[in-house]
Write a protein that holds these residues in place. Structure first.
Motif, PDB file in Angstrom:
ATOM      1  N   TRP A   1      29.334  20.657 -97.639  1.00 19.18           N
ATOM      2  CA  TRP A   1      30.200  21.774 -97.997  1.00 19.18           C
ATOM      3  C   TRP A   1      30.752  22.429 -96.743  1.00 19.18           C
ATOM      4  O   TRP A   1      30.110  22.439 -95.697  1.00 19.18           O
ATOM      5  CB  TRP A   1      29.431  22.822 -98.799  1.00 19.18           C
ATOM      6  CG  TRP A   1      28.774  22.297-100.023  1.00 19.18           C
ATOM      7  CD1 TRP A   1      29.297  21.422-100.929  1.00 19.18           C
ATOM      8  CD2 TRP A   1      27.459  22.600-100.469  1.00 19.18           C
ATOM      9  NE1 TRP A   1      28.388  21.177-101.918  1.00 19.18           N
ATOM     10  CE2 TRP A   1      27.245  21.883-101.668  1.00 19.18           C
ATOM     11  CE3 TRP A   1      26.437  23.398 -99.987  1.00 19.18           C
ATOM     12  CZ2 TRP A   1      26.072  21.957-102.379  1.00 19.18           C
ATOM     13  CZ3 TRP A   1      25.265  23.481-100.711  1.00 19.18           C
ATOM     14  CH2 TRP A   1      25.090  22.761-101.887  1.00 19.18           C
ATOM     15  N   GLN A   2      31.908  22.995 -96.875  1.00 23.04           N
ATOM     16  CA  GLN A   2      32.526  23.722 -95.770  1.00 23.04           C
ATOM     17  C   GLN A   2      32.736  25.176 -96.212  1.00 23.04           C
ATOM     18  O   GLN A   2      33.446  25.423 -97.187  1.00 23.04           O
ATOM     19  CB  GLN A   2      33.882  23.100 -95.394  1.00 23.04           C
ATOM     20  CG  GLN A   2      33.788  21.680 -94.893  1.00 23.04           C
ATOM     21  CD  GLN A   2      33.006  21.578 -93.590  1.00 23.04           C
ATOM     22  OE1 GLN A   2      33.081  22.463 -92.748  1.00 23.04           O
ATOM     23  NE2 GLN A   2      32.255  20.491 -93.439  1.00 23.04           N
ATOM     24  N   ILE A   3      32.091  26.087 -95.541  1.00 20.81           N
ATOM     25  CA  ILE A   3      32.242  27.509 -95.819  1.00 20.81           C
ATOM     26  C   ILE A   3      32.784  28.152 -94.553  1.00 20.81           C
ATOM     27  O   ILE A   3      32.204  27.996 -93.469  1.00 20.81           O
ATOM     28  CB  ILE A   3      30.891  28.145 -96.215  1.00 20.81           C
ATOM     29  CG1 ILE A   3      30.342  27.460 -97.462  1.00 20.81           C
ATOM     30  CG2 ILE A   3      31.055  29.634 -96.450  1.00 20.81           C
ATOM     31  CD1 ILE A   3      28.954  27.918 -97.855  1.00 20.81           C
ATOM     32  N   SER A   4      33.886  28.872 -94.680  1.00 22.49           N
ATOM     33  CA  SER A   4      34.486  29.472 -93.488  1.00 22.49           C
ATOM     34  C   SER A   4      33.606  30.611 -92.981  1.00 22.49           C
ATOM     35  O   SER A   4      33.145  31.458 -93.749  1.00 22.49           O
ATOM     36  CB  SER A   4      35.887  29.995 -93.805  1.00 22.49           C
ATOM     37  OG  SER A   4      35.814  31.032 -94.766  1.00 22.49           O
ATOM     38  N   GLY A   5      33.326  30.595 -91.691  1.00 24.84           N
ATOM     39  CA  GLY A   5      32.518  31.623 -91.062  1.00 24.84           C
ATOM     40  C   GLY A   5      31.021  31.417 -91.195  1.00 24.84           C
ATOM     41  O   GLY A   5      30.233  32.272 -90.803  1.00 24.84           O
ATOM     42  N   PHE A   6      30.592  30.282 -91.764  1.00 25.54           N
ATOM     43  CA  PHE A   6      29.162  30.038 -91.955  1.00 25.54           C
ATOM     44  C   PHE A   6      28.903  28.553 -91.735  1.00 25.54           C
ATOM     45  O   PHE A   6      29.529  27.694 -92.358  1.00 25.54           O
ATOM     46  CB  PHE A   6      28.750  30.446 -93.373  1.00 25.54           C
ATOM     47  CG  PHE A   6      27.262  30.443 -93.595  1.00 25.54           C
ATOM     48  CD1 PHE A   6      26.471  31.431 -93.054  1.00 25.54           C
ATOM     49  CD2 PHE A   6      26.668  29.454 -94.357  1.00 25.54           C
ATOM     50  CE1 PHE A   6      25.107  31.436 -93.269  1.00 25.54           C
ATOM     51  CE2 PHE A   6      25.309  29.448 -94.569  1.00 25.54           C
ATOM     52  CZ  PHE A   6      24.525  30.445 -94.028  1.00 25.54           C
ATOM     53  N   ASN A   7      27.972  28.234 -90.871  1.00 28.15           N
ATOM     54  CA  ASN A   7      27.657  26.848 -90.550  1.00 28.15           C
ATOM     55  C   ASN A   7      26.372  26.457 -91.286  1.00 28.15           C
ATOM     56  O   ASN A   7      25.284  26.947 -90.977  1.00 28.15           O
ATOM     57  CB  ASN A   7      27.492  26.687 -89.036  1.00 28.15           C
ATOM     58  CG  ASN A   7      27.431  25.249 -88.613  1.00 28.15           C
ATOM     59  OD1 ASN A   7      27.252  24.366 -89.441  1.00 28.15           O
ATOM     60  ND2 ASN A   7      27.591  25.021 -87.325  1.00 28.15           N
ATOM     61  N   LEU A   8      26.497  25.597 -92.274  1.00 30.77           N
ATOM     62  CA  LEU A   8      25.330  25.189 -93.068  1.00 30.77           C
ATOM     63  C   LEU A   8      24.347  24.351 -92.255  1.00 30.77           C
ATOM     64  O   LEU A   8      23.143  24.393 -92.517  1.00 30.77           O
ATOM     65  CB  LEU A   8      25.783  24.397 -94.295  1.00 30.77           C
ATOM     66  CG  LEU A   8      26.435  25.210 -95.417  1.00 30.77           C
ATOM     67  CD1 LEU A   8      26.878  24.290 -96.535  1.00 30.77           C
ATOM     68  CD2 LEU A   8      25.480  26.247 -95.939  1.00 30.77           C
ATOM     69  N   ASP A   9      24.814  23.603 -91.290  1.00 35.70           N
ATOM     70  CA  ASP A   9      23.917  22.791 -90.466  1.00 35.70           C
ATOM     71  C   ASP A   9      22.960  23.686 -89.681  1.00 35.70           C
ATOM     72  O   ASP A   9      21.745  23.433 -89.638  1.00 35.70           O
ATOM     73  CB  ASP A   9      24.703  21.904 -89.513  1.00 35.70           C
ATOM     74  CG  ASP A   9      25.506  20.836 -90.247  1.00 35.70           C
ATOM     75  OD1 ASP A   9      25.109  20.485 -91.384  1.00 35.70           O
ATOM     76  OD2 ASP A   9      26.509  20.377 -89.685  1.00 35.70           O
TER      77      ASP A   9
END
Length: 77
Positions: free
Chosen positions: A22-30
């Protein structure tokens, strides 16, 4: 936090870090997944150190027999 919570953090962090795309702007899931796994590992280490201290066996102390002051022959109680 118990051992189950720590394992849940490690598993959830691994899913976020390695399996989610998933790609969330302003948040890095990794990074969030890696932080969750690190917190889970610290929790497991703390839990095992506390559990190890609880299981420490103290050897029993032998009772000390003292002479009975009311007897004149010096026999033990």
């Amino acid at each position: 936090m118990g051992l189950g919570g720590c394992l849940l953090l490690i598993a959830g962090g691994a899913i976020l870090a390695f399996a989610a795309d998933w790609q969330i702007s302003g948040f890095n899931l990794d990074v969030a997944g890696l932080i969750m796994m690190a917190v889970g590992l610290i929790g497991v280490a703390a839990y095992t150190s506390i559990a190890r201290r609880r299981r420490a066996v103290v050897p029993p102390v032998a009772p000390v027999a003292e002479p009975d002051p009311l007897r004149d022959d010096g026999r033990m109680l």
